[in-house]
Motif scaffolding. Sequence first.
Motif, short mmCIF file in Angstrom:
data_model
loop_
_atom_site.label_atom_id
_atom_site.label_comp_id
_atom_site.label_asym_id
_atom_site.label_seq_id
_atom_site.Cartn_x
_atom_site.Cartn_y
_atom_site.Cartn_z
N GLY A 1 0.89 -1.20 -0.02
CA GLY A 1 0.06 0.12 0.11
C GLY A 1 0.93 1.39 -0.08
N ALA A 2 1.90 1.30 -0.61
CA ALA A 2 2.86 2.25 -0.74
C ALA A 2 2.64 3.42 -1.50
CB ALA A 2 4.14 1.81 -1.08
N GLY A 3 1.62 3.57 -2.20
CA GLY A 3 1.45 4.54 -3.33
C GLY A 3 0.74 5.87 -2.73
N ARG A 4 0.09 5.57 -1.60
CA ARG A 4 -0.68 6.57 -1.06
C ARG A 4 -0.85 6.69 0.41
NH1 ARG A 4 -6.69 6.25 -3.48
NH2 ARG A 4 -5.33 5.65 -5.43
N GLY A 5 -1.36 7.58 0.90
CA GLY A 5 -1.74 7.61 2.33
C GLY A 5 -0.36 7.30 3.19
N LEU A 6 -0.50 6.38 4.29
CA LEU A 6 0.27 6.10 5.16
C LEU A 6 1.47 5.26 4.75
CD1 LEU A 6 -1.90 5.00 8.36
CD2 LEU A 6 -0.59 7.15 8.15
N GLY A 7 1.20 4.44 3.65
CA GLY A 7 2.05 3.62 3.04
C GLY A 7 3.42 4.38 2.24
N HIS A 8 2.72 5.50 1.67
CA HIS A 8 3.55 6.53 1.11
C HIS A 8 4.40 7.37 2.05
CE1 HIS A 8 4.13 10.72 -0.21
NE2 HIS A 8 4.41 10.38 -1.44
N ASP A 9 4.10 7.94 3.03
CA ASP A 9 4.95 8.53 3.93
C ASP A 9 5.72 7.44 4.83
OD1 ASP A 9 2.32 10.08 3.70
OD2 ASP A 9 3.58 11.58 4.74
N ILE A 10 5.31 6.14 5.05
CA ILE A 10 6.11 5.43 5.86
C ILE A 10 7.33 4.89 4.96
CG2 ILE A 10 6.32 2.83 6.54
CD1 ILE A 10 3.51 3.12 7.63
N SER A 11 6.96 4.98 3.53
CA SER A 11 8.08 4.53 2.52
C SER A 11 9.25 5.49 2.52
CB SER A 11 7.47 4.27 1.14
OG SER A 11 6.80 3.35 1.08
N GLU B 1 -4.91 11.59 9.16
CA GLU B 1 -5.26 12.53 7.61
C GLU B 1 -4.68 11.91 6.70
OE1 GLU B 1 -4.16 16.75 8.38
OE2 GLU B 1 -5.93 17.00 9.82
N THR B 2 -5.42 11.00 5.94
CA THR B 2 -5.14 10.57 4.83
C THR B 2 -6.07 10.58 3.82
OG1 THR B 2 -5.99 8.12 5.45
CG2 THR B 2 -3.58 8.83 6.19
N PRO B 3 -5.78 10.18 2.40
CA PRO B 3 -7.02 10.11 1.40
C PRO B 3 -8.08 9.06 1.88
CG PRO B 3 -4.71 9.81 0.21
CD PRO B 3 -4.61 10.05 1.92
N PRO C 1 0.19 11.92 9.24
CA PRO C 1 0.89 10.69 9.03
C PRO C 1 2.13 10.59 9.81
CG PRO C 1 -0.13 12.09 6.86
CD PRO C 1 -0.42 12.51 8.26
N LYS C 2 2.80 11.58 9.81
CA LYS C 2 4.27 11.56 10.69
C LYS C 2 4.17 10.80 11.85
CE LYS C 2 8.07 14.41 12.15
NZ LYS C 2 8.79 15.65 12.16
N ASP C 3 2.79 10.97 12.52
CA ASP C 3 2.81 10.17 13.88
C ASP C 3 3.00 8.88 13.71
OD1 ASP C 3 2.39 12.65 15.22
OD2 ASP C 3 0.16 12.68 14.46
N VAL C 4 2.47 8.25 12.49
CA VAL C 4 2.66 6.80 12.25
C VAL C 4 3.89 6.45 11.86
CG1 VAL C 4 1.59 4.97 11.03
CG2 VAL C 4 -0.17 6.76 11.96
N SER C 5 4.59 7.29 10.83
CA SER C 5 5.65 6.89 10.23
C SER C 5 6.81 6.88 11.04
CB SER C 5 5.99 8.05 8.84
OG SER C 5 5.85 9.13 9.41
#
Length: 257
Positions: free
Chosen positions: A20-30, A196-198, A225-229
């Motif tokens: 799920g790296a394309g958007r949302g949390l996956g994007h920010d974690i990547s 806050e994600t899509p 998102p930074k809180d999770v990444s």
Amino acid sequence: MPMQTKNEFDLSGKIAVVTGAGRGLGHDISLALARYGAHVVACSRTESELKAVAKKIQAMGRQALPVSMDVSDIHSIRPMVDRAVEAFGRIDILVNNAGINRPQRAEDVTEDNWDQVMNTNLKGLFFCAQAVGRVMISQKMGKIINISSDAGTVGIPGRAAYCASKGGVNLVTKVLAIEWAQHHINVNAIAPAFIETPLTEPMLKDPAFNQYVLENTPLGRVGKPKDVSSAAVFLASKASDYMTGHIMLIDGGWTAH
């Protein structure tokens, strides 16, 4: 006792798979993992989004391997793992992030709705962990981070299937942690509240729902998102080597009352 330094969070040379790296949390974690030195196998269903996140990772001087796949199709999981191992020789970190939500009142939940949520959030997550776990068992080390939700700990109206799937994620996390500890594999979960994600944007635009979220969050804000990444970097790093089977709630205090 030696003091921890920033090197405890250094991921230089580590190979991370993020679903799920394309958007949302996956994007920010990547991007966060890459920022701390990891090379990233970015997985998602949408090739254009994968190319965009891969470009950002490469701009940091890291390697990125975009792989188009759908975790709800378990037959696409093994080829993804094979490509990652072929490209990098190993997998050090797995972030099981891909997930969906199909809000419905319990009396309206359809079998198709239930299966879609379970196939992605729980079945797909488990078989990704299994496929990558086999690689990590052969390596005798690894870090698996499952993205759960506070909805796996407390009930949220209109989310019977979602809550059930995330409750399952929490227990799968604990079982894998117990079974794979002997192989020096740490398995933990991050359980955010509303971030806050899509995925959450349409819900949070509803004034009544937004008020419901804020009233139930002691810190008085929606998560970023930074809180999770940031939590993902911690669980991927040496700093968390003595943690396994833990469900880390990133929820602004939602589950504290």
